[in-house]
Design an enzyme around this catalytic site. Structure first.
Site, PDB file in Angstrom:
ATOM      1  CE1 TYR A  86     -34.525   8.467  -4.997  1.00 31.04           C
ATOM      2  CE2 TYR A  86     -33.134   7.816  -3.145  1.00 31.04           C
ATOM      3  CZ  TYR A  86     -33.907   8.770  -3.797  1.00 31.04           C
ATOM      4  OH  TYR A  86     -34.062  10.008  -3.238  1.00 31.04           O
ATOM      5  CE  LYS A 131      -3.619   3.452   9.346  1.00 27.39           C
ATOM      6  NZ  LYS A 131      -2.741   3.038   8.234  1.00 27.39           N
TER       7      LYS A 131
END
Length: 362
Positions: free
Chosen positions: A258, A33
């Site tokens: 950052y 899946k």
């Protein structure tokens, strides 16, 4: 071309499937899946070929993609059907379906079918997500067989805490299942990957005609945080890798990335890697998360950006522009990265995007 890529080792996939069969002593569905947990459902199904006992997917859309690609082995719909009119597609494409609700039993009873179905009847043994209540289970089983629309019923449940080897919950769920299915002489499917790997003592009498469902172990990742014997024999299927595209020499006291969350404590060589959270690498992986740089241990520093991340090259003087960086694979286990990032390997694999998949061992 951007050097980020995911290498998919199909020979490792086959090894892990065979290990699931060996460890369980039962027939095994390969759970593919969610595009085979990010590995590519069609290619993985083709690689497993005729040796697989069957496949499991979440929904009919995933099953039809496999059928359209020429996959003819049994395919189980783990979430079953969502609308009664899907039963015609299930019959036409020779799919197996989970039944977990009374409305689905009613839909089968009313359906105009030319061929009887194979149904996997799900019991809610304690997961409390989907499944018939234990008091309804026997009646549901009898209704399906009495309908004339069902050729075979496989009895199944799903464990909520099988990845916790010190939990008593799995044994409690087995007891609920055994009581609910007493005297029902059908095939059984209880075990998912953690139950295959870590709970053999709960299934001493499981028949070779019963079924297990191999999911995360199929892709070579462990569901456990601790060392485990079967996990040690798994082969990672996916290697996520890229290259260093830039190098910075920084003195002590300089921030990187950052927010300046990492500040160099010594003169530091920083490698910039073409890999970021837009590729599926976890944004919250902290400084210290392991990587391998030209096959040698290394670590992440600073925040992960959308397209890039940074690693420490200070103690790797031969590494530089063009050096190969493994984010997870054989040298850096996805489970170890997941622990650092507060995630699980299932999510790492399923989040993969933008990165091309390169297949080998086919």
């Amino acid at each position: 071309m951007r050097p980020a890529r995911a290498l998919i080792d199909l020979q490792a996939l086959r090894h892990n499937y065979r290990l699931a069969r060996e460890a369980s002593g039962a027939r095994a569905l390969a759970v593919i899946k969610a595009d085979a947990y990010g590995h590519g459902a069609v290619r993985c199904a083709q690689a497993l070929g005729d040796e697989v006992n069957g496949f499991a997917v979440a929904c009919i859309e995933e099953a039809l993609e496999l059928r359209e690609s020429g996959i003819r082995q049994p395919i189980l719909l783990l979430e079953g059907f969502f609308e009664a009119d899907e039963l015609g597609l299930i019959e036409r494409h020779d799919l197996w379906t989970v039944v977990h609700s009374n409305w689905q039993i009613e839909a089968i009873e009313k359906a105009a079918l030319q061929r009887p179905l194979t149904v996997w009847l799900k019991l809610d043994s304690g997961m409390h997500r989907v499944g018939l209540h234990p008091a309804e289970y026997r009646d549901g089983y009898q209704r399906l067989l009495a309908s004339g629309k069902v050729a075979k019923v496989v009895l199944m449940t799903h464990f909520s805490r099988a990845d916790e080897l010190d939990s008593t919950r799995s044994a409690e769920q087995v007891a609920v299942f055994e009581q609910a299915r007493a005297s029902l002489g059908s095939e059984v499917s209880l075990r998912n990957s953690p139950a295959i790997m870590g709970w053999s003592q709960l299934f001493p009498e499981q028949s070779a005609n019963d079924w297990v469902r191999a999911g995360i172990m199929l892709y070579g990742a462990t569901p456990f945080e601790q060392t485990q014997a079967v996990a040690e024999r798994l082969h990672p299927v996916m290697t996520l890798e890229s290259k260093i595209i830039g190098v910075r020499e920084l003195p002590a006291g300089e921030p990187v990335g950052y927010g300046g969350r990492f500040i160099s404590e010594r003169p530091t060589r920083v490698g910039v890697v073409a890999m970021g959270y837009a590729d599926g690498y976890p944004r919250h992986a902290p400084t210290g998360t392991p990587v391998a740089i030209d096959g040698k241990p290394g670590s992440l520093i600073g925040r992960v950006s959308m397209d890039m991340l940074t690693v420490d090259l200070t103690d790797l003087p031969h590494a530089g522009l063009g050096s190969r960086v493994e984010l997870w694979g054989r040298d850096v286990l996805a489970s170890d990265v997941a622990i650092q990032a507060g995630s699980i390997p299932y999510q790492l694999f399923c989040n993969l995007k933008r990165v091309p998949r390169i297949y080998c061992g086919g």
